[in-house]
Design a protein around this motif. Structure first.
Motif, PDB file in Angstrom:
ATOM      1  N   LYS A  26       0.863  -1.185   0.000  1.00  0.00           N
ATOM      2  CA  LYS A  26       0.000   0.000   0.000  1.00  0.00           C
ATOM      3  C   LYS A  26       0.894   1.227   0.000  1.00  0.00           C
ATOM      4  N   VAL A  27       0.399   2.294  -0.605  1.00  0.00           N
ATOM      5  CA  VAL A  27       1.154   3.530  -0.685  1.00  0.00           C
ATOM      6  C   VAL A  27       0.235   4.692  -0.306  1.00  0.00           C
ATOM      7  N   THR A  28       0.754   5.597   0.482  1.00  0.00           N
ATOM      8  CA  THR A  28       0.045   6.834   0.801  1.00  0.00           C
ATOM      9  C   THR A  28       0.764   7.946   0.061  1.00  0.00           C
ATOM     10  N   LEU A  29      -0.009   8.711  -0.701  1.00  0.00           N
ATOM     11  CA  LEU A  29       0.597   9.723  -1.567  1.00  0.00           C
ATOM     12  C   LEU A  29      -0.343  10.891  -1.805  1.00  0.00           C
ATOM     13  N   ARG A  30       0.241  11.934  -2.330  1.00  0.00           N
ATOM     14  CA  ARG A  30      -0.492  13.071  -2.884  1.00  0.00           C
ATOM     15  C   ARG A  30      -0.152  13.058  -4.377  1.00  0.00           C
ATOM     16  N   TYR A  31      -1.041  13.616  -5.192  1.00  0.00           N
ATOM     17  CA  TYR A  31      -0.774  13.557  -6.631  1.00  0.00           C
ATOM     18  C   TYR A  31      -1.460  14.684  -7.384  1.00  0.00           C
ATOM     19  N   ALA A  32      -0.993  14.883  -8.584  1.00  0.00           N
ATOM     20  CA  ALA A  32      -1.668  15.708  -9.585  1.00  0.00           C
ATOM     21  C   ALA A  32      -1.746  14.847 -10.840  1.00  0.00           C
ATOM     22  N   LEU A  33      -2.910  14.837 -11.482  1.00  0.00           N
ATOM     23  CA  LEU A  33      -3.120  14.025 -12.682  1.00  0.00           C
ATOM     24  C   LEU A  33      -3.309  14.939 -13.883  1.00  0.00           C
ATOM     25  N   TYR A  34      -2.555  14.662 -14.945  1.00  0.00           N
ATOM     26  CA  TYR A  34      -2.604  15.446 -16.170  1.00  0.00           C
ATOM     27  C   TYR A  34      -2.898  14.543 -17.361  1.00  0.00           C
ATOM     28  N   TRP A  89       3.799  12.529  -4.913  1.00  0.00           N
ATOM     29  CA  TRP A  89       4.630  12.794  -3.748  1.00  0.00           C
ATOM     30  C   TRP A  89       4.329  11.665  -2.771  1.00  0.00           C
ATOM     31  N   ILE A  90       5.284  10.765  -2.585  1.00  0.00           N
ATOM     32  CA  ILE A  90       5.071   9.569  -1.769  1.00  0.00           C
ATOM     33  C   ILE A  90       5.294   9.914  -0.301  1.00  0.00           C
ATOM     34  N   GLU A  91       4.302   9.623   0.522  1.00  0.00           N
ATOM     35  CA  GLU A  91       4.407   9.885   1.957  1.00  0.00           C
ATOM     36  C   GLU A  91       4.870   8.649   2.716  1.00  0.00           C
ATOM     37  N   SER A  92       4.274   7.494   2.419  1.00  0.00           N
ATOM     38  CA  SER A  92       4.679   6.274   3.106  1.00  0.00           C
ATOM     39  C   SER A  92       4.260   5.059   2.282  1.00  0.00           C
ATOM     40  N   ILE A  93       4.871   3.933   2.605  1.00  0.00           N
ATOM     41  CA  ILE A  93       4.494   2.665   1.992  1.00  0.00           C
ATOM     42  C   ILE A  93       4.409   1.616   3.088  1.00  0.00           C
ATOM     43  N   GLU A  94       3.661   0.572   2.810  1.00  0.00           N
ATOM     44  CA  GLU A  94       3.622  -0.577   3.715  1.00  0.00           C
ATOM     45  C   GLU A  94       3.417  -1.831   2.899  1.00  0.00           C
ATOM     46  N   GLU A  95       3.969  -2.893   3.377  1.00  0.00           N
ATOM     47  CA  GLU A  95       3.829  -4.188   2.678  1.00  0.00           C
ATOM     48  C   GLU A  95       2.809  -5.041   3.385  1.00  0.00           C
ATOM     49  N   ILE A 102      -4.496  16.697  -5.699  1.00  0.00           N
ATOM     50  CA  ILE A 102      -4.688  16.682  -4.245  1.00  0.00           C
ATOM     51  C   ILE A 102      -3.359  16.940  -3.550  1.00  0.00           C
ATOM     52  N   LYS A 103      -2.483  17.676  -4.230  1.00  0.00           N
ATOM     53  CA  LYS A 103      -1.180  17.976  -3.624  1.00  0.00           C
ATOM     54  C   LYS A 103      -1.359  18.721  -2.311  1.00  0.00           C
ATOM     55  N   GLY A 104      -2.286  19.653  -2.261  1.00  0.00           N
ATOM     56  CA  GLY A 104      -2.498  20.420  -1.043  1.00  0.00           C
ATOM     57  C   GLY A 104      -3.542  19.822  -0.123  1.00  0.00           C
ATOM     58  N   GLY A 105      -4.224  18.769  -0.566  1.00  0.00           N
ATOM     59  CA  GLY A 105      -5.290  18.170   0.231  1.00  0.00           C
ATOM     60  C   GLY A 105      -4.804  16.977   1.037  1.00  0.00           C
ATOM     61  N   ASP A 106      -5.768  16.237   1.544  1.00  0.00           N
ATOM     62  CA  ASP A 106      -5.441  15.043   2.315  1.00  0.00           C
ATOM     63  C   ASP A 106      -4.848  13.975   1.399  1.00  0.00           C
ATOM     64  N   PRO A 107      -3.827  13.274   1.858  1.00  0.00           N
ATOM     65  CA  PRO A 107      -3.245  12.211   1.036  1.00  0.00           C
ATOM     66  C   PRO A 107      -4.232  11.047   0.880  1.00  0.00           C
ATOM     67  N   VAL A 108      -4.028  10.256  -0.141  1.00  0.00           N
ATOM     68  CA  VAL A 108      -4.827   9.057  -0.366  1.00  0.00           C
ATOM     69  C   VAL A 108      -3.950   7.830  -0.181  1.00  0.00           C
ATOM     70  N   THR A 109      -4.567   6.743   0.253  1.00  0.00           N
ATOM     71  CA  THR A 109      -3.859   5.472   0.384  1.00  0.00           C
ATOM     72  C   THR A 109      -4.407   4.522  -0.660  1.00  0.00           C
ATOM     73  N   LEU A 110      -3.514   3.965  -1.454  1.00  0.00           N
ATOM     74  CA  LEU A 110      -3.883   3.035  -2.521  1.00  0.00           C
ATOM     75  C   LEU A 110      -3.241   1.686  -2.250  1.00  0.00           C
ATOM     76  N   SER A 111      -3.988   0.644  -2.492  1.00  0.00           N
ATOM     77  CA  SER A 111      -3.443  -0.706  -2.406  1.00  0.00           C
ATOM     78  C   SER A 111      -3.079  -1.162  -3.807  1.00  0.00           C
ATOM     79  N   MET A 112      -1.929  -1.763  -3.950  1.00  0.00           N
ATOM     80  CA  MET A 112      -1.520  -2.278  -5.251  1.00  0.00           C
ATOM     81  C   MET A 112      -2.435  -3.421  -5.688  1.00  0.00           C
TER      82      MET A 112
END
Length: 165
Positions: free
Chosen positions: A75-83, A159-165, A99-109
């Motif tokens: 899993k990865v917690t990140l902020r992003y901009a999509l173009y 912008w990667i904030e954290s990861i977990e396996e 969502i660079k300035g907003g709350d980060p999102v957590t995505l599971s691979m």
């Protein structure tokens, strides 16, 4: 005889459509490669990783093999901009979501992520800043998604904030 003609016409039309689609994706790959080259030239410390059909340009690569990296089941917690990638630069005119300035999102691979995003995220490390780019083949394909036209090449600035396996 008439049926054979109709079947032949359908097969020819299908082959032409497939060729046109491949030409579109080839042009997108060229645009991506131009963007990557510009980023690599602008930042001599940037690194390029290519996984399948996705390119990742990591801007602040620390090159520390002891740091954890995101695996296929993590899993990865990140902020992003999509173009939507329409040229060799990213600007407000082709920004879809940020969502660079907003709350980060957590995505599971293991979630249903776009194939290009999943390939691009594989191997990221905490605190990385990167661009992940891929052709429409690895994005939404022939489907339109909100403001994103079908077959669009996409660029994520993450912008990667954290990861977990």
């Amino acid at each position: 005889m008439k049926r054979a003609f109709i079947i032949s016409a359908i097969l020819i039309l299908s082959a032409c459509t497939q060729q046109a689609l491949q030409t579109t994706y080839d042009k997108q790959a060229t645009t991506i490669e131009s963007f990557v080259a510009a980023q690599m030239k602008a930042d001599e410390t940037a690194t390029l990783t290519r996984t399948g059909g996705a390119y990742r340009v990591t801007l602040n690569d620390v090159l520390d093999p002891t740091r954890d990296s995101l695996g296929w089941n993590g899993k990865v917690t990140l902020r992003y901009a999509l173009y939507i990638l329409t040229g060799s630069t990213l600007s407000a005119s082709n920004l879809v979501e940020s969502i660079k300035g907003g709350d980060p999102v957590t995505l599971s691979m293991e979630d249903d992520l776009l194939e290009g995003l999943k390939m691009g995220l594989y191997g990221v490390q905490p605190s990385d800043e990167a661009y992940i780019l891929f052709t429409g083949k690895y994005g939404y394909g022939n489907r339109e998604q909100g403001m994103i036209p079908a077959r669009s090449a996409l660029a994520y600035h993450v912008w990667i904030e954290s990861i977990e396996e």
